[in-house]
Scaffold this motif. Structure first.
Motif, PDB file in Angstrom:
ATOM      1  N   GLY A   1       0.789  -1.229   0.000  1.00 41.16           N
ATOM      2  CA  GLY A   1       0.000   0.000   0.000  1.00 41.16           C
ATOM      3  C   GLY A   1       0.820   1.277   0.000  1.00 41.16           C
TER       4      GLY A   1
ATOM      5  N   LYS B   1      -6.521   6.035  -0.265  1.00 40.60           N
ATOM      6  CA  LYS B   1      -5.517   5.339   0.544  1.00 40.60           C
ATOM      7  C   LYS B   1      -6.108   4.101   1.210  1.00 40.60           C
ATOM      8  CE  LYS B   1      -2.713   9.460   1.344  1.00 40.60           C
ATOM      9  NZ  LYS B   1      -2.266  10.488   2.321  1.00 40.60           N
TER      10      LYS B   1
ATOM     11  N   LYS C   1      -4.937   0.251   0.827  1.00 40.26           N
ATOM     12  CA  LYS C   1      -4.738  -0.620   1.992  1.00 40.26           C
ATOM     13  C   LYS C   1      -5.453  -1.950   1.787  1.00 40.26           C
ATOM     14  CE  LYS C   1      -5.514  -0.838   6.994  1.00 40.26           C
ATOM     15  NZ  LYS C   1      -6.094  -0.136   8.160  1.00 40.26           N
TER      16      LYS C   1
ATOM     17  N   SER D   1      -3.660  -4.042  -0.750  1.00 35.47           N
ATOM     18  CA  SER D   1      -2.427  -4.630  -0.224  1.00 35.47           C
ATOM     19  C   SER D   1      -2.701  -5.897   0.574  1.00 35.47           C
ATOM     20  CB  SER D   1      -1.685  -3.616   0.659  1.00 35.47           C
ATOM     21  OG  SER D   1      -2.369  -3.399   1.889  1.00 35.47           O
TER      22      SER D   1
END
Length: 218
Positions: A13, A37, A41, A44
């Motif tokens: 991420g 974001k 995350k 990821s």
């Protein structure tokens, strides 16, 4: 119109680059950047089933492509042609891989390739006006199709990640609780055995002691 552009490594991420001028005319820009974001995350953690996806968020759409463990994401008005949005991302991907491909895996700090903003801004300007001859040609390009790219809601996408995390957390808690109960069960069994055989052991101990004392006296 392209509102935001962000690039991140999906193995962890880590944000690699973004359009520095993006969002200046965007209300709640920080809110949408935070959503982006959170998406990185989730990605990821492996919470994705498609390398190309459009995501509804308020009056906008996130579009992303994933290639070589890097996510290229942009946010556009809903009215902006989906086909142009993904071709914009393709242009960014091709240049980013060409310039920074060998350094992506070793990047250790956020925005290690922030200088890529220059290319982002230059390319973004090319895609601002959907009526230019260049962009009309791209829209009419039958070789590049986006009809099969799914569109989902941002709460649904983020919610899937949160639910999976909750399931994982609950599983870990259940395993921990099971071990704790197993240990308690062992202790209870041990105590039960002690209560059951302690009197017998005491009697045997007394008999042995008396026998030993008798032998000593005689």
């Amino acid at each position: 119109m392209v509102k935001l552009t962000m690039i991140a490594r999906i193995t962890d991420g880590l944000p690699l680059a973004e359009g520095l001028d993006d969002g200046r005319d965007l209300r709640d820009a920080d809110f949408y950047k935070q959503q982006a974001k959170l998406l990185f995350k989730n990605l990821s953690k492996g919470h994705h089933d498609s390398s190309r996806l459009s995501i509804e968020t308020g009056p906008y759409l996130f579009h992303y492509i994933i290639e070589s463990r890097v996510c290229y994401l942009t946010m556009c008005d809903r009215s902006y042609p989906k086909k142009l949005a993904f071709q914009y991302l393709e242009d960014l991907k091709n240049e980013f891989e060409r310039v920074n491909g060998s350094q992506i895996e070793t990047a250790a700090r956020p925005y290690a390739f922030i200088k890529f903003d220059t290319f982002i801004q230059k390319t973004r300007k090319l895609y601002l006006d959907t009526r230019t001859q260049r962009n009309l040609a791209k829209l009419n390009d039958e070789l590049y199709e986006v009809h099969q790219i799914m569109t989902r809601n941002v709460q649904e996408v983020l919610g899937v990640g949160e639910k999976l995390d909750q399931v994982s957390e609950m599983s870990s808690r259940l395993i921990s609780d099971t071990r704790m109960y197993a240990d308690k069960a062992k202790d209870l069994n041990r105590q039960a055995l002690i209560r059951k055989y302690a009197p017998v052991a005491i009697v045997i101990g007394i008999v042995v002691m008396l026998f030993w004392v008798k032998n000593k006296i005689w």
